[in-house]
Each structure stands twice: as C-alpha cells, then as structure tokens.
Enzyme design. Sequence first.
Site, short mmCIF file in Angstrom:
data_model
loop_
_atom_site.label_atom_id
_atom_site.label_comp_id
_atom_site.label_asym_id
_atom_site.label_seq_id
_atom_site.Cartn_x
_atom_site.Cartn_y
_atom_site.Cartn_z
N LYS A 190 0.84 -1.21 0.00
CA LYS A 190 0.00 0.00 0.00
C LYS A 190 0.87 1.25 0.00
O LYS A 190 2.04 1.22 0.39
CB LYS A 190 -0.94 0.02 1.21
CG LYS A 190 -0.28 0.11 2.60
CD LYS A 190 0.01 1.49 3.10
CE LYS A 190 0.57 1.47 4.52
NZ LYS A 190 1.19 2.73 4.97
N ASP A 198 -2.09 -2.13 10.31
CA ASP A 198 -2.39 -2.03 8.87
C ASP A 198 -3.02 -3.30 8.29
O ASP A 198 -3.44 -3.30 7.12
CB ASP A 198 -1.10 -1.75 8.08
CG ASP A 198 -0.64 -0.31 8.22
OD1 ASP A 198 -1.50 0.56 8.48
OD2 ASP A 198 0.57 -0.06 8.07
#
Length: 291
Positions: A11, A136
């Site tokens: 990401k 995350d």
Amino acid sequence: MDKITVIAPAKINLSLDVVGLDDRGYHLLDMIMQTVSLFERVTVTKKEADITLSSNARYIPTDSKNVAVKAAMLFFEYTGIQGGCHIHIKKSVPIKAGMAGGSADAAGGIVALDKLYETNLTKAQMCEIGAKAGSDVPFMIVGGTKRVQGVGDIINPCPAMPRCHLVICMPDKGVSTPAAFANYDTLGEKTLVETDKLVAAMEADDIYGVAQYMANDLEKAAASEYTQPIKEELIQQGAIGSVMTGSGAAVFGVFDSEEKAKAACEYFRGKVRSVFVAKPVNFGATIARNK
Ligand code: C5P
C-alpha cells in the site's frame, strides 16, 4: 487442498493525518490508503501443529516477531481449530518503507488459512483477527482505495484513485514506525492535511487535484534525510505530485503518463536502494488463480 498461494499487494498513503491519541498512546489517524501493483506472494501449507515461516528474504524474523506468524496464531485462537501451517513469503516489498509489506504477509496468511481450513470467515471477521496482529492488517485484507481511521480499524469507502502511474523510491535507509510516531510527539509540529479536499478530487476523478492534496503528517517525524531530495527529484522528473508513504521511508510520485513514469524509474535506478513503477489496484490479499 493442503497448499495455497495468496497475492498480497503493498500500500501507499495518499494522505496521513494524525488526529489524536488513544488511551494506550497509539495515534489516531485519518488516512487515504491505496493498494498498488507491487506484490508479496504468500504460500501457506497445512500442518498438524506448529506455525513455521520461511522466506527468500533473509532479513525478516521467522518466529512470532513476524506479524504473519502472529496473525496465524490469532487465526487458530479465533477459530478454535487445532492445526498448524508453514508460511513461505516471497518478498518484493521493501521493509521499513511505510508500504505495509509485513502486514500484507499477515493479511495473505489469514486469507490463505481461511481457505485451507474452510472456515468461510467474512472479511469483517478476518479484519478482526488482523487488527490484533498489526494496525495495517485490516486494510491489507480489504485493499483498493479506502479512508482508514482510528488506529487502522475503521475502514470507510472512498472514490477510486484516478488512473495514473506511480514511481516508488525506497532510499538506502528505512524508518522504524514506533520511532517515527515517538518523534512526532516530541516535535509537536503539524502538517496541513486536507483529507476532504483530497477525497473531493478523487470524486471528481481529477488526478491533478489528488496530486495537489497528497500530504503526510509524519514526513518530518520520520526524519529521513532522503525524503525531501527524492520528492524534489520526482517532480523534476515529471511527477505531478510526490509524498512520503506511511511512516516512511519510501517516497512516491504520481505521473500522468506511463512513458514519463518509466523514464523517471530509469533515472532513479542505482540512485536509490530500489525503485518500482506501479499502478493503483482495487483489491487486497487475494488467492492466486493458478494454485
Ligand atoms: O501496529 P504496528 O505494529 O504497525 O505499530 C508499531 C508501533 O507504532 C506501535 O507500537 C506504536 O508505538 C506506533 N503506532 C502508533 N499509532 C498507530 C500505529 C502505530 O503510535 N496508529
């Protein structure tokens, strides 16, 4: 079936705004997160007991310090299944980059275990397991473009990132996430992060607006001497905007043409530890089709 491979994208943060602290001293965040076409391959094999891990990368922990091992332990705890697994990680995502490579591995592990052990967990259940392994991990299970809040546990929809090309540069030295957050508290300095304006630009499918409003509150706290020079060089090489991702140290630039992005990637080759051309993708950890 006793073996499965999951493709787990990395990401980037289009934005990161620190908005407060929770009672554990964790930072409450407001972020626009985007999965990109740089992938970890996580292969999980069923075993009677124990959780073991191997990787082509020699520098990652193979014990419970590895977030993928932690996530597997949490999967067995959550489901009450008596079992084990071997996790093999083919690493492509740089470490200490702010790209959630470790969390992608954990997300991949959970998705693979759900399939291998036929637990049919919902995404929400997988995210619940993931959140206990690392901040995350839930987003890395869901992926796409999302507005992520709290400590990473609140995932809201967001209009997709407009079509674009990315050049991601990983400098010679990484940044430790806890150190960046601790430094942020000491510095006591805030960056202007206009998340609503960024979201409006996404809504309008305006890549120039997106590039204009990308911002990261942790850029100074990450204290990487490479951040500013790489940002400036990305712009010189034709990026329409550039910013550090997560707690660093990777920095990316947004390009409106593939040619310019490829040329910029060539320019950075040999100047930084690693450099990638990538695109936004609309998925998180996903079972590979051919295995
Ligand atoms: O959950 P993760 O392993 O990514 O967090 C590493 C460390 O970074 C935490 O122990 C905490 O010190 C810091 N952190 C924080 N606020 C967050 C995420 C991480 O302070 N939202």
